[in-house]
Design an enzyme around this catalytic site. Structure first.
Site, PDB file in Angstrom:
ATOM      1  N   LYS A   1     -50.655  45.419  37.171  1.00  0.00           N
ATOM      2  CA  LYS A   1     -51.662  44.735  37.987  1.00  0.00           C
ATOM      3  C   LYS A   1     -51.010  43.528  38.644  1.00  0.00           C
ATOM      4  CE  LYS A   1     -54.091  41.282  37.314  1.00  0.00           C
ATOM      5  NZ  LYS A   1     -53.864  40.720  38.664  1.00  0.00           N
ATOM      6  N   PRO A   2     -50.845  43.553  39.975  1.00  0.00           N
ATOM      7  CA  PRO A   2     -50.225  42.402  40.645  1.00  0.00           C
ATOM      8  C   PRO A   2     -51.254  41.293  40.871  1.00  0.00           C
ATOM      9  CG  PRO A   2     -50.813  44.051  42.264  1.00  0.00           C
ATOM     10  CD  PRO A   2     -51.251  44.605  40.914  1.00  0.00           C
TER      11      PRO A   2
ATOM     12  N   TRP B   1     -47.976  35.756  42.022  1.00  0.00           N
ATOM     13  CA  TRP B   1     -47.811  35.838  43.476  1.00  0.00           C
ATOM     14  C   TRP B   1     -46.582  35.086  43.981  1.00  0.00           C
ATOM     15  CZ3 TRP B   1     -47.555  30.862  44.752  1.00  0.00           C
ATOM     16  CH2 TRP B   1     -48.215  29.959  43.923  1.00  0.00           C
ATOM     17  N   ASN B   2     -45.985  34.213  43.159  1.00  0.00           N
ATOM     18  CA  ASN B   2     -44.932  33.347  43.722  1.00  0.00           C
ATOM     19  C   ASN B   2     -43.632  34.094  44.015  1.00  0.00           C
ATOM     20  OD1 ASN B   2     -44.457  33.540  40.967  1.00  0.00           O
ATOM     21  ND2 ASN B   2     -43.752  31.438  40.754  1.00  0.00           N
TER      22      ASN B   2
ATOM     23  N   GLU C   1     -44.006  35.019  30.155  1.00  0.00           N
ATOM     24  CA  GLU C   1     -43.166  34.123  30.945  1.00  0.00           C
ATOM     25  C   GLU C   1     -44.134  33.165  31.627  1.00  0.00           C
ATOM     26  OE1 GLU C   1     -41.370  32.111  33.068  1.00  0.00           O
ATOM     27  OE2 GLU C   1     -41.181  33.702  34.553  1.00  0.00           O
TER      28      GLU C   1
ATOM     29  N   SER D   1     -49.615  31.590  34.384  1.00  0.00           N
ATOM     30  CA  SER D   1     -49.824  30.249  33.823  1.00  0.00           C
ATOM     31  C   SER D   1     -49.911  30.301  32.301  1.00  0.00           C
ATOM     32  CB  SER D   1     -51.107  29.664  34.395  1.00  0.00           C
ATOM     33  OG  SER D   1     -52.193  30.512  34.076  1.00  0.00           O
TER      34      SER D   1
HETATM   35  P1  ADP Z   1     -51.325  31.064  38.808  1.00  0.00           P
HETATM   36  O1  ADP Z   1     -52.050  29.837  38.402  1.00  0.00           O
HETATM   37  O2  ADP Z   1     -49.884  30.882  39.037  1.00  0.00           O
HETATM   38  O3  ADP Z   1     -52.026  31.890  39.855  1.00  0.00           O
HETATM   39  P2  ADP Z   1     -52.324  32.836  36.835  1.00  0.00           P
HETATM   40  O4  ADP Z   1     -51.934  32.832  35.406  1.00  0.00           O
HETATM   41  O5  ADP Z   1     -53.732  32.483  37.190  1.00  0.00           O
HETATM   42  O6  ADP Z   1     -51.266  31.943  37.521  1.00  0.00           O
HETATM   43  O7  ADP Z   1     -52.011  34.250  37.505  1.00  0.00           O
HETATM   44  C1  ADP Z   1     -50.925  35.054  37.153  1.00  0.00           C
HETATM   45  C2  ADP Z   1     -51.395  36.471  37.019  1.00  0.00           C
HETATM   46  O8  ADP Z   1     -52.374  36.509  35.972  1.00  0.00           O
HETATM   47  C3  ADP Z   1     -52.084  37.064  38.258  1.00  0.00           C
HETATM   48  O9  ADP Z   1     -51.772  38.441  38.340  1.00  0.00           O
HETATM   49  C4  ADP Z   1     -53.552  36.882  37.929  1.00  0.00           C
HETATM   50  O10 ADP Z   1     -54.368  37.835  38.572  1.00  0.00           O
HETATM   51  C5  ADP Z   1     -53.549  37.133  36.434  1.00  0.00           C
HETATM   52  N1  ADP Z   1     -54.692  36.574  35.710  1.00  0.00           N
HETATM   53  C6  ADP Z   1     -55.314  35.395  35.877  1.00  0.00           C
HETATM   54  N2  ADP Z   1     -56.315  35.243  35.006  1.00  0.00           N
HETATM   55  C7  ADP Z   1     -56.329  36.367  34.228  1.00  0.00           C
HETATM   56  C8  ADP Z   1     -57.119  36.830  33.132  1.00  0.00           C
HETATM   57  N3  ADP Z   1     -58.104  36.097  32.615  1.00  0.00           N
HETATM   58  N4  ADP Z   1     -56.821  38.043  32.614  1.00  0.00           N
HETATM   59  C9  ADP Z   1     -55.816  38.764  33.098  1.00  0.00           C
HETATM   60  N5  ADP Z   1     -55.042  38.398  34.108  1.00  0.00           N
HETATM   61  C10 ADP Z   1     -55.271  37.210  34.684  1.00  0.00           C
END
Ligand code: ADP
Length: 473
Positions: free
Chosen positions: A166-167, A142-143, A242, A221
């Protein structure tokens, strides 16, 4: 959602809110597993046609998408400010950066060259051919809710891959706006598909295990990236990751402390500190610590938090409540362990800001390795300054992190700049420069910051297979 060239509008949905005001911005569809499956099937069906099209045809669509994105720069930026919170000017810059990837990879599509290799056998020839990896699954954060999409879709589509994206659940409206552009640019049905979901986990699992998907590209993350890479490993899917960072910003005593402090104040608070290349540890050589802190404190204290639509706003909100809590925990932990608080250090709750997720721009000094902020990514508007004495010490301290994404060096000594550049284990290093990023330059990290590079010549390689032909003549 956009599946096989069709917009879907009916079905269960979830809300999107403005992080500056808490106001509801709209609702988007919450995809079922069957719909995600349908998107993958559509991408699979579109693959032969798209990968078989000429690079010139693929490039033409990407050029059109670039033009449309620049024509819509203002409206896209306004949407981004409402959905993600960054000031309008920063959002305008991001849309331009996003469009740059479409243009760059439209050009690179035509430069997917093969090779011929001399053989040791006189009756043999070797041909090396590059071809699209196949169906790509993309997960974006989202950033940077528009540029992170084009940084993946640009090269994937240029290479002849088809994709399902998938955003992030906080910024699906920006993703929809990007797909409207691809649709208007004439992308054939099924080539790029968009699925929006409130819970990313089942989609992540499906992307990593579905046999039709040959590659996963993820920005987010480190914890989630690790999890997804593990899920994808048994299928031997290709992954680009990334991930997080913990950038050191090193200011040597031969640098101008005022200039360096200005640099920190600009890059640290960009996107409210919510960037993976945001400086997290600012190392300053003791001889210039005082003038450096004086300038930085004055500049940080002047930063004005607010709604990004207000031209006086220099920093926007954090994305959500959890982000505010994390930032405050790191600040309070540092203060409790002896850091000096110069300015900020609290949540902003006056003048209407209580409705959003605002944290005051904060400056801490005397930060030490026992503090959370020294090790954990902050993703917030906190500058943490650490004094150092010797060049060798600071290189060791800077490298003492599991991350390896970005680093910054400020010095007027060329030998020292090159020496430090070579010794730092980071993928992107700014030398007297706070913005070492461009569609033309490889972006990516070492160690726990990820795998692969985005942008640049390398960016398209991530979506190509190498095929060797050995011919007897
Ligand atoms: P942040 O902490 O910066 O939100 P995330 O890694 O949680 O970073 O999120 C980055 C992306 O990963 C988003 O699109 C989020 O929906 C997705 N995401 C988070 N958890 C999962 C997961 N278990 N499986 C797939 N995608 C995920």
């Amino acid at each position: 959602m956009y599946i096989d060239g069709q917009w879907l509008t009916e079905g269960p949905n979830f809300e999107v809110v403005n992080p500056a005001t808490g106001a509801k911005l709209g609702s988007v569809l919450d995809a079922s597993t069957d719909q995600v499956q349908a998107a993958i099937t559509a991408a699979e069906g579109a693959l032969p046609g798209w990968s078989g099209a000429t690079a010139y045809d693929r490039a033409t669509i990407l050029y059109r998408a670039h033009t449309l994105m620049m024509e819509r720069q203002r409206s896209l930026a306004e949407l981004m400010t409402a959905e993600q919170g960054k000031p309008l000017k920063a959002a305008m810059n991001e849309v331009k950066y996003a469009a740059d990837f479409l243009l760059w990879f439209a050009e690179e599509a035509k430069r997917i060259y093969g090779e011929t290799i001399p053989s040791a056998r006189p009756d043999q020839r070797f041909l090396v051919h590059k071809q699209a990896v196949g169906v790509v699954a993309a997960i974006t954060p989202w950033n940077y809710p528009i540029s992170m999409l084009t940084r993946k879709l640009g090269p994937a589509l240029a290479a002849g891959c088809t994709a399902v994206l998938k955003p992030a659940e906080s910024t699906p409206l920006c993703a929809i706006a990007v797909f409207e552009i691809l649709d208007d640019a004439g992308l054939p049905p099924g080539v790029a598909n968009l699925v929006t979901v409130s819970d990313p986990r089942p989609v992540g699992d499906l992307f990593c295990t579905h046999p039709a998907i040959r590659k996963l590209t993820f920005t987010g993350s480190t914890a989630v990236g690790r999890h997804l890479a593990q899920l994808a490993a048994p299928q031997l899917k290709r992954v680009s990751m990334e991930l997080g960072g913990h950038a050191p910003f090193i200011v040597f005593d031969d640098a101008d402390p005022v200039h360096a402090a200005k640099g920190v104040s600009l890059v640290k608070f960009l996107n409210t500190g919510q960037a993976c290349i945001s400086p997290n540890r600012i190392f300053v050589q003791r001889a210039i610590l005082e003038p450096f802190l004086k300038t930085l404190e004055a500049r940080v204290a002047r930063l004005r938090a607010g709604d990004g639509t207000d031209p006086a706003t220099s920093i926007g909100p954090l994305i959500n409540e959890a982000a505010v809590a994390k930032v405050d925990l790191q600040v309070q932990d540092a203060i409790a362990k002896g850091a000096t608080l110069h300015t900020g250090g609290y949540r902003l709750v006056d003048g209407g800001l209580e409705r959003g997720c605002f944290y005051a721009a904060t400056l801490l000094s005397a930060v030490s390795p026992d503090m959370l902020i020294y090790r954990e990514e902050t993703f917030g508007p906190v500058a943490a300054v650490i004094p150092f004495d010797e060049e060798d010490d600071v290189v060791a301290m800077a490298n003492d992190t599991e991350y390896g994404l970005a680093a910054y060096i400020y010095t007027q000594n060329l030998s020292r700049a090159l020496r430090t550049f070579e010794q730092l284990n980071f993928g992107i290093i700014g030398i007297n420069d706070i913005n070492p990023t461009s569609a033309a330059a490889p972006f990516g990290g070492m160690k726990a910051s990820g795998l692969g590079r985005e942008g640049a010549r390398e960016g398209i390689d991530e979506y190509l297979e190498t095929k060797l032909g050995g011919l007897s003549i």
